[in-house]
Design a protein around this motif. Sequence first.
Motif, PDB file in Angstrom:
ATOM      1  N   SER A   1      -7.837   3.507  -3.408  1.00  0.00           N
ATOM      2  CA  SER A   1      -7.897   2.072  -3.160  1.00  0.00           C
ATOM      3  C   SER A   1      -7.274   1.653  -1.841  1.00  0.00           C
TER       4      SER A   1
ATOM      5  N   THR B   1      -8.230  -1.562   0.021  1.00  0.00           N
ATOM      6  CA  THR B   1      -7.929  -2.854  -0.611  1.00  0.00           C
ATOM      7  C   THR B   1      -6.472  -3.266  -0.442  1.00  0.00           C
ATOM      8  N   TYR B   2      -5.660  -2.364   0.071  1.00  0.00           N
ATOM      9  CA  TYR B   2      -4.242  -2.645   0.204  1.00  0.00           C
ATOM     10  C   TYR B   2      -3.918  -3.247   1.565  1.00  0.00           C
TER      11      TYR B   2
ATOM     12  N   ARG C   1      -5.725  -6.269   4.178  1.00  0.00           N
ATOM     13  CA  ARG C   1      -6.908  -5.486   3.843  1.00  0.00           C
ATOM     14  C   ARG C   1      -8.109  -5.894   4.682  1.00  0.00           C
TER      15      ARG C   1
ATOM     16  N   TYR D   1       5.964  -4.949  -1.622  1.00  0.00           N
ATOM     17  CA  TYR D   1       5.333  -3.648  -1.446  1.00  0.00           C
ATOM     18  C   TYR D   1       5.603  -2.734  -2.630  1.00  0.00           C
ATOM     19  N   ASN D   2       4.655  -1.869  -2.882  1.00  0.00           N
ATOM     20  CA  ASN D   2       4.683  -1.059  -4.098  1.00  0.00           C
ATOM     21  C   ASN D   2       5.216   0.360  -3.854  1.00  0.00           C
TER      22      ASN D   2
ATOM     23  N   ASP E   1       2.781   0.212   0.946  1.00  0.00           N
ATOM     24  CA  ASP E   1       1.509  -0.426   0.594  1.00  0.00           C
ATOM     25  C   ASP E   1       1.723  -1.617  -0.332  1.00  0.00           C
ATOM     26  N   ASP E   2       0.892  -2.610  -0.125  1.00  0.00           N
ATOM     27  CA  ASP E   2       0.929  -3.846  -0.904  1.00  0.00           C
ATOM     28  C   ASP E   2      -0.387  -3.944  -1.651  1.00  0.00           C
ATOM     29  N   TRP E   3      -0.342  -3.711  -2.942  1.00  0.00           N
ATOM     30  CA  TRP E   3      -1.574  -3.643  -3.724  1.00  0.00           C
ATOM     31  C   TRP E   3      -2.310  -4.970  -3.763  1.00  0.00           C
TER      32      TRP E   3
ATOM     33  N   GLY F   1      -2.871  -6.764  -1.314  1.00  0.00           N
ATOM     34  CA  GLY F   1      -3.727  -6.824  -0.133  1.00  0.00           C
ATOM     35  C   GLY F   1      -3.408  -7.935   0.839  1.00  0.00           C
TER      36      GLY F   1
END
Length: 123
Positions: free
Chosen positions: A28, A31-32, A53, A110-111, A97-99, A101
């Motif tokens: 994915s 999308t992030y 994204r 951020y994840n 990463d930031d799901w 987006g």
Amino acid sequence: QAHLVESGGGSVQAGDSLRLSCAASGRSFSTYAMGWFRQVEEKEFEFVAAIRRGGSTFYADSVKGRFTVSRDNAKKTVYLQMNNLNPEDTAVYYCADDWAGLGSMRVDAYNYWGQGTQVTVSS
């Protein structure tokens, strides 16, 4: 297996350039939103740059005009081109990463985070 892996750090002189890379795994990535942060000697993380994204970007004032963030979704990689480096840029640089987006200057948006790469700039 690491989710995000940074590379490209090193020791340079003031005025030099470096390009950091952050390779991601997973399906994915496109999308992030992806962010770059830095940390000096276990102090608070400092936001550096982010790319949403859709490809739009934003930067910390301290790096605006010198740093450029970009992404290659086919390679699942985000880059940080750093030009005209100065000693105040010395830090460990992390990608995250930031799901959602959307991108953010906030650490808690951020994840996953990479392990970091050291950048040292001498005068």
